[in-house]
Design an enzyme around this catalytic site. Structure first.
Site, PDB file in Angstrom:
ATOM      1  CG  HIS A  72      -2.165  -0.909   0.932  1.00 16.11           C
ATOM      2  ND1 HIS A  72      -3.429  -0.434   0.723  1.00 16.11           N
ATOM      3  CD2 HIS A  72      -2.244  -2.267   0.822  1.00 16.11           C
ATOM      4  CE1 HIS A  72      -4.259  -1.450   0.513  1.00 16.11           C
ATOM      5  NE2 HIS A  72      -3.559  -2.579   0.562  1.00 16.11           N
ATOM      6  CG  ASP A  73       4.802   3.605   1.625  1.00 12.14           C
ATOM      7  OD1 ASP A  73       4.185   4.679   1.425  1.00 12.14           O
ATOM      8  OD2 ASP A  73       6.013   3.565   1.880  1.00 12.14           O
ATOM      9  CB  VAL A  76      -0.171   4.977  -3.222  1.00 13.56           C
ATOM     10  CG1 VAL A  76      -0.748   6.373  -3.358  1.00 13.56           C
ATOM     11  CG2 VAL A  76      -1.291   3.939  -3.098  1.00 13.56           C
ATOM     12  CG  ASP A  80       5.871   8.285  -0.395  1.00 11.88           C
ATOM     13  OD1 ASP A  80       5.165   7.365   0.074  1.00 11.88           O
ATOM     14  OD2 ASP A  80       5.417   9.160  -1.153  1.00 11.88           O
ATOM     15  N   PRO A 169      -5.878  -1.838  -6.734  1.00  7.57           N
ATOM     16  CG  PRO A 169      -5.191  -3.470  -8.233  1.00  7.57           C
ATOM     17  CD  PRO A 169      -4.711  -2.657  -7.066  1.00  7.57           C
ATOM     18  CG  HIS A 199      -3.867 -11.983  -1.157  1.00  7.24           C
ATOM     19  ND1 HIS A 199      -4.726 -11.535  -2.126  1.00  7.24           N
ATOM     20  CD2 HIS A 199      -3.459 -10.870  -0.486  1.00  7.24           C
ATOM     21  CE1 HIS A 199      -4.835 -10.214  -2.055  1.00  7.24           C
ATOM     22  NE2 HIS A 199      -4.061  -9.786  -1.075  1.00  7.24           N
ATOM     23  CG  ASP A 249      -2.431 -21.310   3.041  1.00  5.65           C
ATOM     24  OD1 ASP A 249      -2.768 -22.409   3.473  1.00  5.65           O
ATOM     25  OD2 ASP A 249      -1.276 -20.979   2.762  1.00  5.65           O
ATOM     26  CB  THR A 252       0.267 -23.254   5.784  1.00  4.45           C
ATOM     27  OG1 THR A 252       0.060 -22.945   4.395  1.00  4.45           O
ATOM     28  CG2 THR A 252       0.595 -24.720   5.925  1.00  4.45           C
ATOM     29  CG  ASP A 257       2.788 -22.307   2.213  1.00  4.32           C
ATOM     30  OD1 ASP A 257       1.823 -21.562   1.899  1.00  4.32           O
ATOM     31  OD2 ASP A 257       2.661 -23.290   2.954  1.00  4.32           O
TER      32      ASP A 257
END
Ligand code: HEM
Ligand SMILES: *[C@@H]1O[C@H](CO)[C@@H](O)[C@H](O)[C@H]1NC(C)=O
Length: 331
Positions: A72-73, A76, A80, A169, A199, A249, A252, A257
């Site tokens: 997210h940093d 965009v 920074d 997105p 994810h 997942d 795990t 993984d």
């Protein structure tokens, strides 16, 4: 023999413009370097790693948050630390308030890391480098690859709340939109498929899932898995902050993984963007390769994380080194 004077002039002029050449180069990943703090704060990377480890031992999901923070940093505009700024009325509108930041957590523990670094080296190590290095260390804690990462990023004096949706997105956006967003920061199809492997860890709130379950079940979803998800999210209009559960997942959920890709092949992708990696012919081959070879997935994940972490950083005299990651220095 004396050099005629006019021969000196061109090189003299060149020297005058030399700083400009460097200036044009600012803002590229090339300006970052390995061990940037080796002189100014030799223990910086070690301190960050120790804090990430301590936090992980107490709250395992902090490591998960550091990975999402990097996305997210850096996605965009720039890596920074703009995502860490708090809203200050009339001055800053925080990216954290964008709908795309929904579910982000553990921000308060960034301060724990920053405070430890400030104690040793005041006003030296940027919040942007803490975002990148904590993600790097978090990835390792979660069983992901070891990544050698450059440093030297500087911190923004802005947060870009109003444009977050142009870069990050939505959970149900099309695969072509997702690929073009990543391509615009130099990440190819394989790198994008690898990054979505993040994810493999963490959670999703029901609000991001119910459109795959109600009123009718998304036909690309394994029916047994759909029943399980309905049990977790029993109503089509969930309380946004209500029930949540681990990701794709189930086996795990705290290990980075390739189970994520195996689940996708089994039609157990959690978000629409996850499952689309299988239905699209350009991304499908990478899903198959990653599902069969965890080492290869880790190599590609590491490569793509580096690209993400080097997106358009502020360097040199741009930006500042924030004292508190939540606020710009001068107010
Ligand atoms: C198309 C791109 C992506 C979309 C649409 C997307 C969307 C989402 C959504 C909707 C959630 C769940 C939020 C919630 O309900 O609490 C989530 C969680 C998460 N995402 Fe993504 N994501 C994308 C790419 C990435 C990438 C590239 C990374 C990192 C490399 C990443 C890392 C994470 C992590 C670690 C979580 C779990 C957070 C937690 O458990 O606290 N995502 N993402
Ligand atoms: C995606 O889901 C949101 C709700 O989370 C909805 O408002 C939006 O219309 C959906 N977009 C698409 C392309 O289906």
């Amino acid at each position: 023999m004396a050099t005629p004077k006019h021969h000196c002039t061109p090189s003299f002029i060149f020297l005058l413009f030399l700083p400009l050449l460097f200036h044009f180069n600012l803002g590229k990943g090339d300006d970052l370097q390995l061990n940037y703090y080796s002189q100014s704060c030799p223990n910086a990377e070690e301190i960050i790693k120790q804090e990430v480890t301590k936090l992980y031992d107490k709250h395992g999901n902090t490591a998960v948050s550091w990975i999402r923070n990097l996305f997210h940093d850096c996605m965009v505009k720039s890596c920074d630390a703009s995502v860490l700024l708090e809203t200050v009325k009339g001055r800053i509108e925080s990216e954290k308030e964008s709908p795309r930041s929904f579910g982000m957590r553990n921000f308060k523990y960034v301060n724990t890391i920053k405070d430890a670094v400030e104690k040793e080296c005041p006003l030296t190590v940027s919040c942007a480098d803490i975002v990148s290095l904590s993600a790097r260390d978090g990835i390792l804690m979660l069983g992901g690859p070891r990544i050698e990462m450059k440093t030297g990023r500087r911190d923004s004096d802005e947060s870009y709340a109003t444009v977050v949706e142009d870069y990050i997105p939505d959970h149900n956006d099309s695969i072509s939109l997702v690929l073009s967003r990543f391509q615009s920061i130099g990440i190819d199809v394989e790198g994008t498929v690898a990054l979505l492997g993040a994810h493999s860890v963490g959670r999703v709130h029901c609000i991001n899932l119910v459109d795959r379950l109600y009123p009718t079940v998304d036909p690309t979803l394994d029916p047994n898995y759909a029943d399980y998800l309905k049990g977790r999210c029993p109503t089509p209009n969930p309380d946004p902050m209500g029930v949540f559960y681990a990701r794709n997942d189930r086996e795990t959920p705290m290990i980075l993984d390739n189970m994520y890709y195996k689940n996708l092949l089994g039609h157990k992708g959690l978000l629409t963007v996850d499952q689309q990696l299988v239905s699209d012919p350009t991304t499908y081959p990478y899903v198959e390769n990653f599902a069969t070879d965890n080492g290869y997935f880790h190599d590609q994940f590491a490569r793509a994380v580096l690209l993400l972490s080097e997106n358009n950083p502020l360097t040199g005299d741009q930006g500042e080194i924030r004292k508190d990651c939540r606020f710009v220095n001068s107010n």
